[in-house]
Design an enzyme around this catalytic site. Structure first.
Site, PDB file in Angstrom:
ATOM      1  N   CYS C 158       0.879  -1.176   0.080  1.00 43.50           N
ATOM      2  CA  CYS C 158      -0.085   0.081   0.047  1.00 43.50           C
ATOM      3  C   CYS C 158       1.037   1.260  -0.100  1.00 43.50           C
ATOM      4  O   CYS C 158       0.359   2.578  -0.032  1.00 43.50           O
ATOM      5  CB  CYS C 158      -0.934   0.002   1.179  1.00 43.50           C
ATOM      6  SG  CYS C 158      -1.782  -1.620   1.252  1.00 43.50           S
ATOM      7  N   HIS C 291      -2.473   8.049   6.364  1.00 45.59           N
ATOM      8  CA  HIS C 291      -3.012   6.878   5.654  1.00 45.59           C
ATOM      9  C   HIS C 291      -4.407   6.279   6.067  1.00 45.59           C
ATOM     10  O   HIS C 291      -5.124   6.003   5.271  1.00 45.59           O
ATOM     11  CB  HIS C 291      -1.773   5.526   6.169  1.00 45.59           C
ATOM     12  CG  HIS C 291      -1.760   4.351   5.251  1.00 45.59           C
ATOM     13  ND1 HIS C 291      -1.795   4.347   4.135  1.00 45.59           N
ATOM     14  CD2 HIS C 291      -2.036   3.128   5.852  1.00 45.59           C
ATOM     15  CE1 HIS C 291      -2.146   2.952   3.713  1.00 45.59           C
ATOM     16  NE2 HIS C 291      -2.146   2.314   4.602  1.00 45.59           N
ATOM     17  N   HIS C 325      -9.590   2.008   0.131  1.00 49.89           N
ATOM     18  CA  HIS C 325      -8.363   2.020   0.140  1.00 49.89           C
ATOM     19  C   HIS C 325      -8.010   1.281  -1.029  1.00 49.89           C
ATOM     20  O   HIS C 325      -8.152   0.085  -1.656  1.00 49.89           O
ATOM     21  CB  HIS C 325      -7.926   1.185   1.425  1.00 49.89           C
ATOM     22  CG  HIS C 325      -6.386   0.835   1.422  1.00 49.89           C
ATOM     23  ND1 HIS C 325      -5.634   1.676   0.682  1.00 49.89           N
ATOM     24  CD2 HIS C 325      -5.617   0.359   2.250  1.00 49.89           C
ATOM     25  CE1 HIS C 325      -4.091   1.485   0.949  1.00 49.89           C
ATOM     26  NE2 HIS C 325      -4.394   0.472   2.287  1.00 49.89           N
TER      27      HIS C 325
END
Lengths: 86, 212, 396
Positions: C158, C291, C325
């Site tokens: 990620c 994040h 996400h």
């Protein structure tokens, strides 16, 4: 299934599912803590145990936090299975 | 930007059931299958690390390779964790485990994706496992190329060393796909090492990589 | 040598381009809902940020011959790359040493899993096998935009596209390139939905980053790319710099394969190093695009890191409740959002936040803030493998 018999089966299944290489079922104390100081399992192992419960016993756990109590030891796991088996 | 001289102070090559450290044969288990070889590799490290058994093949081989690479060096004593970097590459990425995960969700009857398998469907988990073991918290990256690319790795290492972001690093190729594998790792430092040290040059990287 | 962002491009569940994305951000219009394009058993139970455009429609929009096999990840990437390049005012043919650094975690998995059972019996489907390769996706982007220079593919979960930006900036600073198109893309796939589900990281409702009751994340899909150029290229070609890439850092949390350390040690280091490189102090940070995935573990760890570094927490928000996400694309998309914040003087809200978590004495931005003076923005991207990256953008 008798509880004692279930405990022995579980020990074998835990060893296979968690890749506990070189460990024998008799080395696992049914009442010792599986996580932390006991077998030293980690959070991914806990998730694998959740998969094991679903695959072998048809029991679904939705909240990983629930797992903490259930997976305390092989005995608590066996108790949970006997109480919740579909 | 100034380009400072860098040195390869330790090297590991793992291929065809054999391990070479700094050019010398350390282990020969060409007879073993891959599972047997990985076990022998683990035993060769002499370390007790139960987490090893939970890793996928790529991580097992790379982890053991890094362990053998670091042993006998001052890597963990001399350098602070933030200044230790790692730059790896391979061609197959994490395909070996990707296919296992894909297979676990392909069957309608046996539909049990395993968290422990999914975790390893990223090549940088390899980096994570090595970083956890050696407390390395500096820069890291995993690159995918068709083959071994020493020029590229060298460039990466040089940029990070020159910028002062890392004082020492591990770089190389870590590959595992099916029954094919190769691990070739280099430790790079700013000072020449003791018994083994070579200038960090593509030619030297290639010589080590092509040894067997 | 300074490095500037001169072009931005993004596609996600909240818009097919940057202007649509900005509209959605301002209108608090999120893109999380039922999965209808990807075939998955979890369509009704696990909401995602899916882009409601089929592969065929993308192919048509991009003017790609219908017989060309291009996977969804690449279609998303091309969409964003094209926009970023156009917005920079540059052409791929400019006589600059140009690089293309793309990143993805799933590559062509979406199609591979679709044809998994046909590979044996239907030979025509086998062309998709080589399309699985992450690098193949970058090749296809290059082919489509006519790029022939340096290119590489990066995959660090990620934090992938944030690391693509770092690699690009490093190569410019090292004098190896003048201009780099960098970012990342990931399409939704059964592979990731089932994998994240097995790790019990997915929320069954709309995610609630930083909220005390948060249960997990929603996956999304998309692509985010920026064009970065050297100071010299900016002057020579009279580009309009949108922001300076003033600082960055990539470190390893060295704690666990997937979980963040309880005190956010890696996050702390990444943010500190980025500030050090940019020559700014914590008090200079005006906004953090965190994040903020919405998992109990990430948000707690990231909060602790912010608490440890900043005497007073700067304005911060997670925009993942808008987009989901988007994995490898997240760092790129959020770099674009950071630039939008600076350029439009806006602080975007952290949707669905209600209650503060224990031990934390600050809240994210919950309503759109206009006329915000934003000089320095940190954008955080943390990946499995302990791979933690912070980027620091400066207003120009």
């Amino acid at each position: 299934m008798e509880k004692q018999e279930l405990i022995e089966t579980l020990k074998g299944q835990i060893i296979t599912q968690l890749n506990l290489e070189g460990m024998q079922p008799e080395e696992i104390d049914a009442d010792a803590a599986l996580f932390g100081d006991g077998l030293g399992l980690d959070s991914i192992d806990a998730l694998e145990l959740i998969v094991l419960l679903e695959k072998e016993y048809g029991i679904k756990i939705e909240d990983p936090k629930e797992g903490k109590k259930i997976f305390h030891s092989v005995t608590t796991l066996a108790d949970y299975i006997l109480a919740n088996k579909p | 930007m100034a380009v400072q001289p860098l040195y390869i102070t330790s090297s590991i090559l793992i291929r065809n059931g054999k391990v070479f450290k700094n050019g010398k044969e350390l282990l020969n288990r060409a007879d073993a299958d891959s599972a047997g070889f990985l076990k022998a590799l683990y035993e060769k490290t002499g370390v007790s690390y139960p987490k090893f058994y939970k890793m996928d093949n790529l991580c097992k081989a790379a982890w053991a390779g890094a362990e053998l690479l670091v042993q006998g060096t001052g890597f963990n004593e001399i350098y602070s964790s933030e200044k230790k970097g790692i730059f790896l590459q391979n061609a197959a990425s994490s395909s070996d485990t990707d296919l296992k995960h894909a297979a676990s969700i392909a069957s309608v009857e046996q539909y049990f994706p395993s968290p422990a398998v999914f975790v390893y469907t990223l090549p940088n988990i390899t980096i994570g496992e090595i970083c956890i073991r050696h407390k390395m918290q500096g820069s890291s990256a995993f690159f995918i190329f068709e083959g071994f690319e020493p020029d590229f790795l060298l460039e990466q290492v040089q940029i990070h060393m020159d910028a002062g972001r890392t004082d020492a690093c591990i770089t190389g190729i870590t590959e595992w796909f099916g029954n094919q594998y190769e691990i070739c790792l280099f430790m790079v430092e700013k000072k020449a090492g003791g018994e083994f040290s070579l200038a960090l040059m593509t030619e030297n990287m290639k010589t080590i990589y092509n040894q067997s | 040598m300074k490095v500037f962002i001169t072009g931005i491009g993004a596609v996600s569940a909240i818009g097919m381009d940057v202007s649509q994305m900005l509209e959605s951000l301002v209108a608090e219009k999120h893109g999380i809902g039922r999965v209808s394009i990807l075939e998955t058993a979890h369509a009704d139970t696990l909401p995602c940020g899916e882009i409601k455009i089929t592969d065929e429609e993308f192919i048509q929009r991009l003017g790609i011959p219908p017989d060309r096999k291009i996977n969804r990840t690449t279609l998303l990437a091309i969409t964003a790359v094209q926009e970023a390049l156009a917005s920079s005012g540059g052409k791929i043919s400019d006589p600059l040493r140009t690089g293309l650094i793309s990143s993805t975690t799933v590559g062509g998995m979406t199609t591979t899993e679709k044809y998994f059972y046909d590979f044996d019996s239907v030979p025509e489907t086998r062309d998709w096998i080589e399309k699985l390769d992450c690098g193949d996706s970058t090749n296809d982007i290059a082919k489509y935009i006519g790029h022939r220079g340096f290119m590489t593919t990066l995959s660090t979960a990620c934090s992938s596209s944030a690391n693509a930006i770092i690699l690009g900036a490093n190569m410019i600073k090292a004098g190896l390139l003048d201009r780099v198109i960098c970012g990342g893309a990931d399409a939704l796939s059964k592979f990731t939905i089932n994998g994240f589900n097995s790790l019990m990281l997915l929320e069954q409702e709309h995610c609630r980053p930083f909220d005390k009751e948060r249960k997990g994340l929603n996956l999304g899909e998309g692509a985010g790319f920026v064009v970065i150029e050297s100071e010299r290229a900016v002057e020579e070609y009279q580009r309009t710099p949108l922001a300076e890439v003033a600082g960055y850092s990539n470190v390893n949390d060295a704690f666990h394969q997937t979980a963040s350390s309880p005190d956010g040690a890696g996050a702390q280091m990444a943010m500190k190093n980025a500030m050090l490189m940019a020559g700014v102090s914590p008090a200079d940070i005006d906004y953090i695009n965190v994040h903020g995935t919405g998992t109990p573990n990430n948000d707690e760890s990231e909060s602790k890191a912010i608490k440890a570094i900043f005497e007073k927490a700067p304005s911060f928000s997670s925009t993942k409740a808008y987009t989901g996400h988007t994995l490898a694309a997240a760092g790129g998309i959020e770099a674009v959002i950071s630039v939008l914040a600076i350029r439009n003087r806006l602080l975007f809200p952290n949707l669905n936040y209600k209650n503060r978590m224990d031990d934390i004495d600050f809240d994210p931005v919950t309503q759109l803030v206009e006329n915000a003076d934003i000089r320095h923005v940190i954008s955080n991207s943390f990946g499995f493998g302990g791979n933690n990256t912070s980027l620091l953008f400066r207003k120009v």
